[in-house]
Design a protein around this motif. Structure first.
Motif, PDB file in Angstrom:
ATOM      1  N   SER A 178       0.826  -1.207   0.000  1.00 40.99           N
ATOM      2  CA  SER A 178       0.000   0.000   0.000  1.00 40.99           C
ATOM      3  C   SER A 178       0.865   1.264   0.000  1.00 40.99           C
ATOM      4  CB  SER A 178      -0.925  -0.012   1.235  1.00 40.99           C
ATOM      5  OG  SER A 178      -1.423   1.278   1.463  1.00 40.99           O
ATOM      6  N   GLU A 179       0.812   1.969  -1.129  1.00 41.23           N
ATOM      7  CA  GLU A 179       1.576   3.225  -1.205  1.00 41.23           C
ATOM      8  C   GLU A 179       1.066   4.199  -0.146  1.00 41.23           C
ATOM      9  OE1 GLU A 179       1.939   4.823  -5.173  1.00 41.23           O
ATOM     10  OE2 GLU A 179       2.389   2.833  -5.999  1.00 41.23           O
ATOM     11  N   CYS A 217       6.741   0.698  -2.874  1.00 39.79           N
ATOM     12  CA  CYS A 217       6.026   1.657  -2.016  1.00 39.79           C
ATOM     13  C   CYS A 217       7.014   2.529  -1.250  1.00 39.79           C
ATOM     14  CB  CYS A 217       5.116   0.918  -1.034  1.00 39.79           C
ATOM     15  SG  CYS A 217       3.823   0.004  -1.844  1.00 39.79           S
ATOM     16  N   LYS A 221       7.158   6.410  -1.993  1.00 40.63           N
ATOM     17  CA  LYS A 221       6.464   7.230  -0.993  1.00 40.63           C
ATOM     18  C   LYS A 221       7.268   7.529   0.268  1.00 40.63           C
ATOM     19  CE  LYS A 221       2.788   7.428  -3.425  1.00 40.63           C
ATOM     20  NZ  LYS A 221       2.421   8.684  -4.062  1.00 40.63           N
TER      21      LYS A 221
END
Ligand SMILES: NC(=O)C1=CN([C@@H]2O[C@H](COP(=O)(O)OP(=O)(O)OC[C@H]3O[C@@H](n4cnc5c(N)ncnc54)[C@H](OP(=O)(O)O)[C@@H]3O)[C@@H](O)[C@H]2O)C=CC1
Ligand SMILES: O=C1O[C@H](COP(=O)(O)O)[C@@H](O)[C@H](O)[C@H]1O
Length: 579
Positions: A178-179, A217, A221
């Motif tokens: 999940s970014e 991710c 990010k």
């Protein structure tokens, strides 16, 4: 307030000197951030020739942004949320991805604590745990403190240091792909970093199928904006040539090679590090280091327990991938390489790659595979490999392998390098044995009887347990007459060096922090290692070669003896326990 590190560089004196205070400052001038206490080594250059925690030219950041970040950090001094008002240097955050897992608890957190205890970590470090398990910061701290069984346990002020260490530990839970969750992690990291120049180290302590998700991710990010970002990747690096190059290709979509630190913890073991020192800093060994004097080399790994609890993972890999293709092959490459141009990482790794690329393809007939079976001894019963509920019934996965390898180059032509690795054997041990040739025209051969092998010199590097280097020599038994005896010139580390030996993970974590890549695997080394083992592994699997069964706690399958005998070798570890 001490001045902070500017973008000036100092040049390394030696890897071994990283905790010493001797400086060799080169132009541009060294800007000291001297402050009292043990942390003087943090004013020193790392072994890659850069100030510790500075950026390497490969870390993807221009010196100007480093300078900018440094000036910014001066104005934000004190915003780092620790009480220490004397903070200096860039921040370092170490994020352990898979913080809830076995390796994190067993090795990574203890190693980080040991480094902290011994003042090896920079002043401004923080540790973040990341995993899917829901945990608060306090729960992570409890987990760490409960499992912190490390070599420091009995030391002075351990508890006090532990409290301080735990205050620097935080947790963020999220999904690995999940970014958004990594963006949240980034916000937390930035909040803690307080706007200062910040370096970020990620440790991927997770199953390999999620390596790429995490790297994607984290890199998109949660990478550092003004400092370096490095990622330690745990094995397995694929299962064969194809999957390994696919993994490398995917990682390189998000990271440069210099950001990837592929860990092989055997390279961080004291005796493995010492191998090059022994060879290249003593005149007596290097001249002997070739086919002219060495008859065979044995690299042996044994564990006295089975796959208990890790059968699920292990069954997909087997002992050849788990131990031989990486740990033992790395030792072989270090052992056999030519003298590198320098101790710089690339020079050493260049030489290792040459060895790996000179290796003769592995033949099935030069390999023996085994699997442990259940066994009862002294009223206790020990389970077989396939009794493990996480192992598929009827699995043919080898838990033992022995192999004869050859390096087809001028130095090693014809010398068998024998490897042996097994689980659930009679002892836990890792060692390198070098058996020398017979003494030509030996004047004393009558004193040895018919078995001249017993009279050959043997150099043993015992990697674990009870680290030692000893050389078996022939010696006259004192007294009248002429009786010869086989004796050891013995360097037992615990007698010579009373300090405990740091865990391999400590050394490797510190190296990654310092940007020292010498003990990490470069992608071409990895390719060469897989190129050697992949055809063999495929053949074993395609032909469904049945492993030879051996009882739990035994010395392994007898096939290993026949294999050695075919190459005129006798395993050196099969004498008495201390041999
Ligand atoms: N354990 C050891 O002794 C050694 C391990 N290694 C390597 O280190 C890495 C970590 O090992 P280890 O700690 O034993 O691994 P674990 O199986 O304990 O996994 C680590 C964490 O990853 C998460 N996880 C586990 N399985 C999955 C899955 N299928 N999908 C997504 N997340 C998962 C879990 O965290 P959560 O559910 O909280 O997200 C778990 O706590 C592996 O690559 C392993 O091969 C290398 C040498 C030795
Ligand atoms: O990489 C691995 O190593 C361990 C052995 O490491 P050691 O430092 O305890 O000797 C081994 O048990 C495991 O199967 C393997 O994945």
């Amino acid at each position: 307030m001490a001045s902070i590190l500017g973008p000036s560089l100092s040049i390394v004196t030696s890897y071994a000197f990283r905790n010493e205070t001797t400086l060799v400052a080169h132009s541009p001038v060294w800007i000291s951030c001297a402050r009292p206490g043990n942390r003087n080594h943090f004013q020193l250059k790392s072994s890659n020739g850069l100030p510790l925690n500075a950026l390497s030219s490969n870390d993807g950041l221009a010196a100007s942004s480093l300078a900018m970040a440094d000036s910014k950090s001066q104005s934000l001094e004190g915003s780092f949320p620790l009480s220490d008002s004397e903070l200096t240097g860039p921040n370092l955050t170490i994020t352990v991805v898979g913080a809830s897992g076995d390796l994190a608890k067993k090795k990574i957190f203890p190693a980080l604590f040991a480094l902290y205890y011994e003042d090896w970590l920079p002043e401004n470090f923080l540790v973040f745990g990341f995993a899917r398990t829901k945990m608060t910061n306090d729960e992570l701290r409890i987990m760490i403190s409960k499992t912190l069984t490390c070599r420091i346990d009995k030391r002075e002020n351990c508890e006090d240091k532990m409290d301080k260490f735990l205050k620097r530990c935080f947790y963020h839970y999220g999904q690995y792909n999940s970014e958004e969750h990594f963006s949240e992690l980034d916000s937390k990291l930035r909040e803690k970093e307080g706007g200062k120049l910040s370096n970020r180290l990620y440790y991927l302590s997770i199953p390999p199928n999620i390596f790429v998700d995490v790297v994607r991710c984290a890199s998109l990010k949660a990478s550092s904006k003004d400092g370096w970002t490095r990622v330690i990747v745990e094995k397995p690096f694929g299962r064969d040539s194809e999957s390994s190059s696919e993994l490398t290709k995917c990682l390189k979509q998000y990271l440069t090679e210099d950001q990837i630190f592929r860990i092989d913890h055997y390279l961080g073991k004291e005796l493995v590090e010492n191998l090059s020192v022994l060879r290249f800093s003593n005149l007596v060994f290097e001249p002997l280091w070739s086919r002219n004097y060495i008859r065979n080399v044995q690299i042996i790994f044994s564990e006295d327990f089975g796959t208990e609890g890790r059968g699920g993972y292990f069954d997909n890999y087997g002992i050849i991938r788990d131990i031989m293709q990486n740990h033992l092959l790395q030792i072989l490459a270090l052992f056999a390489m030519e003298t590198p141009v320098s101790l710089a990482a690339e020079d050493i790794r260049n030489e290792k790659v040459k060895v790996l690329r000179s290796m003769r393809p592995l033949q099935l007939e030069n390999v023996v595979v085994g699997q442990y079976k259940g066994h009862s001894k002294g009223g206790k019963s020990y389970p077989g490999y396939t009794d493990d509920p996480t192992v598929p019934k009827g699995s043919l996965t080898p838990t033992f392998a022995a192999a004869a390898l050859f390096i087809d180059n001028a130095r090693w032509d014809g010398v068998p390098f024998l490897m042996k690795a097994g689980k659930a054997l009679h002892t836990k041990r890792a060692e390198i044995r070098v058996q020398f040739r017979h003494v030509p025209g030996n004047l004393y051969k009558r004193n040895f009887g018919t078995d001249l092998d017993k009279a050959t010199n043997e150099l043993v590097l015992r990697v674990q347990p009870d680290e030692a280097i000893y050389l078996k020599i022939n010696n006259k038994v004192p007294g009248l007459g002429m009786r010869l005896d086989r004796s050891d010139l013995n360097l037992l580390f615990r007698s010579r060096y009373p300090r405990e030996i740091p865990d391999a993970y400590e050394r490797l974590l510190l190296d990654a922090i310092e940007g020292e890549r010498r003990l990490f695997i470069r992608s071409d080394e990895l390719d060469a290692a897989w190129a050697l083992f992949t055809p063999l592994l495929k053949e074993i699997e395609n032909k469904k070669i049945a492993p030879e069964l051996y009882p739990y706690g035994s010395r392994g399958p007898v096939g290993a003896h026949y294999l050695a005998a075919r190459h005129n070798v006798r395993w050196g570890d099969l004498g008495n326990e201390d041999s």
